[in-house]
Design a protein around this motif. Structure first.
Motif, PDB file in Angstrom:
ATOM      1  N   GLY A  97     -10.183  34.909   0.575  1.00 32.35           N
ATOM      2  CA  GLY A  97      -8.838  35.466   0.627  1.00 32.35           C
ATOM      3  C   GLY A  97      -8.808  36.855   0.023  1.00 32.35           C
ATOM      4  N   SER A 106      -4.485  33.251   0.228  1.00 33.93           N
ATOM      5  CA  SER A 106      -5.381  32.963   1.344  1.00 33.93           C
ATOM      6  C   SER A 106      -4.672  32.159   2.410  1.00 33.93           C
ATOM      7  CB  SER A 106      -6.599  32.179   0.837  1.00 33.93           C
ATOM      8  OG  SER A 106      -7.409  31.757   1.922  1.00 33.93           O
ATOM      9  N   ASP A 107      -5.051  32.416   3.648  1.00 30.46           N
ATOM     10  CA  ASP A 107      -4.611  31.558   4.735  1.00 30.46           C
ATOM     11  C   ASP A 107      -5.813  31.085   5.540  1.00 30.46           C
ATOM     12  OD1 ASP A 107      -3.509  34.191   7.056  1.00 30.46           O
ATOM     13  OD2 ASP A 107      -5.374  33.866   5.984  1.00 30.46           O
ATOM     14  N   ASP A 108      -6.986  31.128   4.901  1.00 31.41           N
ATOM     15  CA  ASP A 108      -8.211  30.725   5.573  1.00 31.41           C
ATOM     16  C   ASP A 108      -8.389  29.208   5.531  1.00 31.41           C
ATOM     17  OD1 ASP A 108     -10.220  33.592   4.533  1.00 31.41           O
ATOM     18  OD2 ASP A 108      -8.739  33.333   6.120  1.00 31.41           O
ATOM     19  N   ASP A 109      -9.332  28.755   6.337  1.00 25.83           N
ATOM     20  CA  ASP A 109      -9.611  27.321   6.389  1.00 25.83           C
ATOM     21  C   ASP A 109     -10.367  26.863   5.141  1.00 25.83           C
ATOM     22  OD1 ASP A 109     -10.360  27.537   9.934  1.00 25.83           O
ATOM     23  OD2 ASP A 109      -8.462  27.116   8.906  1.00 25.83           O
TER      24      ASP A 109
END
Length: 120
Positions: A97, A106-109
């Motif tokens: 992130g 963060s908007d990651d997996d």
């Protein structure tokens, strides 16, 4: 996507080093954070590291015991955990992130996590 490893069973007072590697060649963002989720509880922030400057931030409950570092050549972020106690038992996750005004976002997996169990 990231992959965590290095968890295991350790006695109280012991140490473990967790690793976080990018599934692709490099991390996709500027920072990497560690989170943990104890059984029956929400996932909680542990700390982050800036991949560009190496600055780190840890929550008060682990300061002095945990440290986050980054190996550029290996594209790996580490969470060194010392003086472990029962309250550190959790599933540990890393995620990429960015840091904005000192706060990690963060908007990651999420990865699958790696289990750390501290025995009394």
């Amino acid at each position: 996507q990231v992959v965590e490893s290095g968890g295991g069973l350790v006695q109280a007072g012991g140490s473990l080093r967790l690793s976080c590697s990018a599934s692709e060649r490099t991390f996709s963002d500027d920072a990497v954070a560690w989170f943990r989720q104890a059984p029956g509880k929400d996932r909680k922030f542990v700390g982050w590291i800036s991949l560009s400057g190496g600055t780190t931030h840890l929550v008060d409950s682990v300061k002095g015991r945990f440290a986050i570092s980054h190996n550029d050549a290996k594209n790996t972020v580490y969470l060194q955990m010392n003086s472990l106690n029962h309250e550190d038992t959790a599933l540990y996750y890393c995620v990429t992130g960015g840091v904005y005004d000192g706060k990690f976002l963060s908007d990651d997996d999420w990865g699958q996590g790696t289990q750390v169990t501290v025995s009394s």
